[in-house]
Write a protein that holds these residues in place. Structure first.
Motif, PDB file in Angstrom:
ATOM      1  N   ASP A   1       0.714  -0.631  -0.126  1.00  0.00           N
ATOM      2  CA  ASP A   1       0.357   0.132  -0.190  1.00  0.00           C
ATOM      3  C   ASP A   1       0.802   1.643   0.207  1.00  0.00           C
ATOM      4  N   LYS A   2       0.829   2.607  -0.733  1.00  0.00           N
ATOM      5  CA  LYS A   2       1.709   3.613  -1.091  1.00  0.00           C
ATOM      6  C   LYS A   2       1.339   4.563   0.214  1.00  0.00           C
ATOM      7  N   ARG A   3       0.535   4.167   1.517  1.00  0.00           N
ATOM      8  CA  ARG A   3       0.805   5.047   2.480  1.00  0.00           C
ATOM      9  C   ARG A   3       1.716   4.783   3.534  1.00  0.00           C
ATOM     10  N   VAL A   4       1.812   3.332   2.906  1.00  0.00           N
ATOM     11  CA  VAL A   4       2.861   2.395   4.211  1.00  0.00           C
ATOM     12  C   VAL A   4       4.121   3.090   4.530  1.00  0.00           C
ATOM     13  N   THR A   5       4.582   2.450   5.367  1.00  0.00           N
ATOM     14  CA  THR A   5       5.880   2.902   5.284  1.00  0.00           C
ATOM     15  C   THR A   5       6.920   2.145   6.224  1.00  0.00           C
ATOM     16  N   VAL A   6       7.879   1.096   5.810  1.00  0.00           N
ATOM     17  CA  VAL A   6       8.411   0.335   6.832  1.00  0.00           C
ATOM     18  C   VAL A   6       9.946   0.787   7.312  1.00  0.00           C
ATOM     19  N   ILE A   7       9.966   1.041   8.627  1.00  0.00           N
ATOM     20  CA  ILE A   7      11.163   1.116   9.107  1.00  0.00           C
ATOM     21  C   ILE A   7      11.405  -0.345   9.865  1.00  0.00           C
ATOM     22  N   ILE A   8      12.895   0.044   9.735  1.00  0.00           N
ATOM     23  CA  ILE A   8      13.036  -1.190  10.953  1.00  0.00           C
ATOM     24  C   ILE A   8      14.298  -0.752  11.687  1.00  0.00           C
ATOM     25  N   ARG A   9      13.345  -0.715  13.088  1.00  0.00           N
ATOM     26  CA  ARG A   9      14.177  -0.218  13.764  1.00  0.00           C
ATOM     27  C   ARG A   9      13.871  -0.764  15.003  1.00  0.00           C
ATOM     28  N   ASP A  10      14.679  -0.888  16.501  1.00  0.00           N
ATOM     29  CA  ASP A  10      14.287  -0.095  17.578  1.00  0.00           C
ATOM     30  C   ASP A  10      13.059   1.079  17.903  1.00  0.00           C
ATOM     31  N   ALA A  11      12.074   0.595  18.182  1.00  0.00           N
ATOM     32  CA  ALA A  11      10.863   1.577  17.715  1.00  0.00           C
ATOM     33  C   ALA A  11      10.873   2.004  19.528  1.00  0.00           C
ATOM     34  N   ALA A  12      11.629   1.518  20.687  1.00  0.00           N
ATOM     35  CA  ALA A  12      11.948   2.348  22.005  1.00  0.00           C
ATOM     36  C   ALA A  12      12.906   3.620  21.320  1.00  0.00           C
ATOM     37  N   GLU A  13      13.823   3.720  20.191  1.00  0.00           N
ATOM     38  CA  GLU A  13      14.261   4.329  19.451  1.00  0.00           C
ATOM     39  C   GLU A  13      14.005   5.462  18.676  1.00  0.00           C
ATOM     40  N   TYR A  14      12.994   5.110  17.983  1.00  0.00           N
ATOM     41  CA  TYR A  14      12.259   6.003  16.441  1.00  0.00           C
ATOM     42  C   TYR A  14      11.784   6.579  17.265  1.00  0.00           C
ATOM     43  N   ILE A  15      10.543   6.257  18.253  1.00  0.00           N
ATOM     44  CA  ILE A  15       9.713   6.785  19.056  1.00  0.00           C
ATOM     45  C   ILE A  15      10.418   8.057  19.680  1.00  0.00           C
ATOM     46  N   LYS A  16      11.632   8.083  19.873  1.00  0.00           N
ATOM     47  CA  LYS A  16      11.904   9.350  21.237  1.00  0.00           C
ATOM     48  C   LYS A  16      12.060  10.416  20.354  1.00  0.00           C
ATOM     49  N   HIS A  17      11.959  10.293  19.009  1.00  0.00           N
ATOM     50  CA  HIS A  17      12.562  11.636  18.236  1.00  0.00           C
ATOM     51  C   HIS A  17      11.402  12.044  17.613  1.00  0.00           C
ATOM     52  N   LYS A  18       9.880  11.426  18.073  1.00  0.00           N
ATOM     53  CA  LYS A  18       8.451  12.504  17.455  1.00  0.00           C
ATOM     54  C   LYS A  18       7.610  12.648  18.616  1.00  0.00           C
ATOM     55  N   THR A  19       7.651  14.134  18.172  1.00  0.00           N
ATOM     56  CA  THR A  19       6.361  14.614  19.163  1.00  0.00           C
ATOM     57  C   THR A  19       5.222  15.212  18.226  1.00  0.00           C
ATOM     58  N   ASN A  20       4.429  15.086  18.632  1.00  0.00           N
ATOM     59  CA  ASN A  20       2.792  15.285  17.987  1.00  0.00           C
ATOM     60  C   ASN A  20       3.398  14.907  16.711  1.00  0.00           C
ATOM     61  N   ALA A  21       2.934  13.776  16.494  1.00  0.00           N
ATOM     62  CA  ALA A  21       3.188  12.956  15.563  1.00  0.00           C
ATOM     63  C   ALA A  21       2.325  11.795  14.163  1.00  0.00           C
ATOM     64  N   PHE A  22       1.576  11.296  15.540  1.00  0.00           N
ATOM     65  CA  PHE A  22       0.474   9.914  15.203  1.00  0.00           C
ATOM     66  C   PHE A  22      -0.592  10.606  16.288  1.00  0.00           C
ATOM     67  N   ASP A  23      -2.157  10.123  14.804  1.00  0.00           N
ATOM     68  CA  ASP A  23      -3.514  10.109  15.822  1.00  0.00           C
ATOM     69  C   ASP A  23      -3.207   9.311  16.363  1.00  0.00           C
ATOM     70  N   VAL A  24      -3.032   8.021  15.944  1.00  0.00           N
ATOM     71  CA  VAL A  24      -2.801   6.326  16.961  1.00  0.00           C
ATOM     72  C   VAL A  24      -2.058   5.601  16.735  1.00  0.00           C
ATOM     73  N   ILE A  25      -1.479   5.294  17.656  1.00  0.00           N
ATOM     74  CA  ILE A  25      -0.415   4.328  17.857  1.00  0.00           C
ATOM     75  C   ILE A  25      -0.289   2.655  18.015  1.00  0.00           C
ATOM     76  N   ALA A  26      -0.444   1.551  17.307  1.00  0.00           N
ATOM     77  CA  ALA A  26      -1.152   0.819  17.541  1.00  0.00           C
ATOM     78  C   ALA A  26       0.441  -0.073  18.302  1.00  0.00           C
ATOM     79  N   ILE A  27       0.171  -1.077  19.361  1.00  0.00           N
ATOM     80  CA  ILE A  27       2.127  -1.993  19.650  1.00  0.00           C
ATOM     81  C   ILE A  27       1.808  -2.655  19.868  1.00  0.00           C
ATOM     82  N   ASP A  28       1.907  -3.963  18.733  1.00  0.00           N
ATOM     83  CA  ASP A  28       1.896  -5.048  18.482  1.00  0.00           C
ATOM     84  C   ASP A  28       3.055  -5.793  19.222  1.00  0.00           C
ATOM     85  N   SER A  29       3.036  -5.920  20.403  1.00  0.00           N
ATOM     86  CA  SER A  29       4.078  -6.277  21.041  1.00  0.00           C
ATOM     87  C   SER A  29       4.038  -7.797  21.248  1.00  0.00           C
TER      88      SER A  29
END
Ligand code: SPM
Length: 279
Positions: free
Chosen positions: A129-157
């Motif tokens: 799907d064109k709207r999808v971006t896959v990032i291969i990274r530790d999400a705990a690191e990735y999310i540290k650099h995000k502010t006011n970025a997502f309406d919904v976060i689903a943690i599928d751990s």
């Protein structure tokens, strides 16, 4: 006969066992051991570090509740972050929303994606799907650099042992709060209300200090220990049914578990858990 045995709960005197025909793949990544079984009763089954993640038989009850509950709890979600979810099951539900403009899947282990795309074709199309971006990274690191970025976060751990342990900790949830938009909603896999009451209570005590709205809801998944698994619903402002609308739910295709009525009822807890979380 060949039996797969999930030994996670063995020390507590209980085990899940499922008969299988063959092992379709078995490999070690940098993070974990991955296996896909062709089972006798439940079709294909993905196992990480010896723990069942999904089966073709009942994954829908998990993935639909992980995605559709937060998506319909938000008034107009345009951006979604899926933490983990490399198997693609959550992504397959997410792409059903035409209103979503951005869908990020942040998975630490690329091997999970590669193995799942090969063995679970039901989810595969969603990755394209064109709207999808896959990032291969530790999400705990990735999310540290995000502010006011997502309406919904689903943690599928996976479970709170091994690579996913950090995804249950206070620092991570504080980063989730910051990464959400002002009216954002986050949900996370939060174990079985029968088997992990103390864990759930501790998680809620922790998250109450971060999010104004905290609720537990659950779904029924026969192949998980105890047959049920729950989610933490964390919101920066609105409650789980504030924006729920029957006509929005009716637009969703291919549902087998989720409905407007299930959304409402999933938050009604048995007395033992209701009282435990009220303390
Ligand atoms: N996309 C599917 C990933 C599933 N993540 C949740 C797996 C939970 C497995 N354990 C069940 C509860 C036992 N502690």
């Amino acid at each position: 006969m060949n039996w797969f045995t999930e030994t996670l709960e063995t020390s507590l005197g209980r085990q899940v066992q499922i008969e299988y025909k063959k092992i379709l793949t078995s490999s070690h990544s940098d993070f974990q051991h991955l296996e896909v079984f062709e089972t006798v009763p439940y079709g294909k089954m993905l196992v990480l570090d010896g723990v069942i993640q999904l089966t073709e038989f009942d994954h829908f009850a998990y993935h639909e509740m992980l995605i559709h509950v937060p998506m319909n709890a938000h008034s107009n979600p345009k951006s979604l972050l899926i933490v983990g979810g490399g198997d693609g099951g959550a992504l397959a539900e997410a792409v059903k929303y035409p209103s979503l403009e951005t869908i990020i899947l942040c998975e630490i282990d690329k091997t999970v994606i590669d193995v799942s795309r090969k063995h679970f074709p039901e989810f595969d199309k969603a990755f394209d799907d064109k709207r999808v971006t896959v990032i291969i990274r530790d999400a705990a690191e990735y999310i540290k650099h995000k502010t006011n970025a997502f309406d919904v976060i689903a943690i599928d751990s996976s479970d709170p042992i091994g690579p996913a342990e950090i995804l249950f900790q206070e620092a991570f949830y504080r980063d989730v709060f910051s990464a959400l938009t002002e009216d954002g909603v986050a949900v996370s896999q939060s174990e079985s209300m029968y088997y992990h009451q103390d864990f759930i209570a501790e998680l809620f005590a922790q998250n109450k200090t971060i999010f104004p709205v905290n609720e537990y809801y659950y779904t029924l998944v026969p192949t998980y220990p105890s047959g049920t698994i729950g989610f933490s619903f964390c919101s920066r402002s609105s409650g789980p049914t504030t924006h729920l609308q029957a006509d929005r739910v009716a637009e969703l295709t291919g549902l087998r578990y989720y409905s407007e009525a299930i959304h409402r009822s999933a938050f009604v807890l048995p007395v033992f858990l209701r009282d435990k979380l009220a303390r």
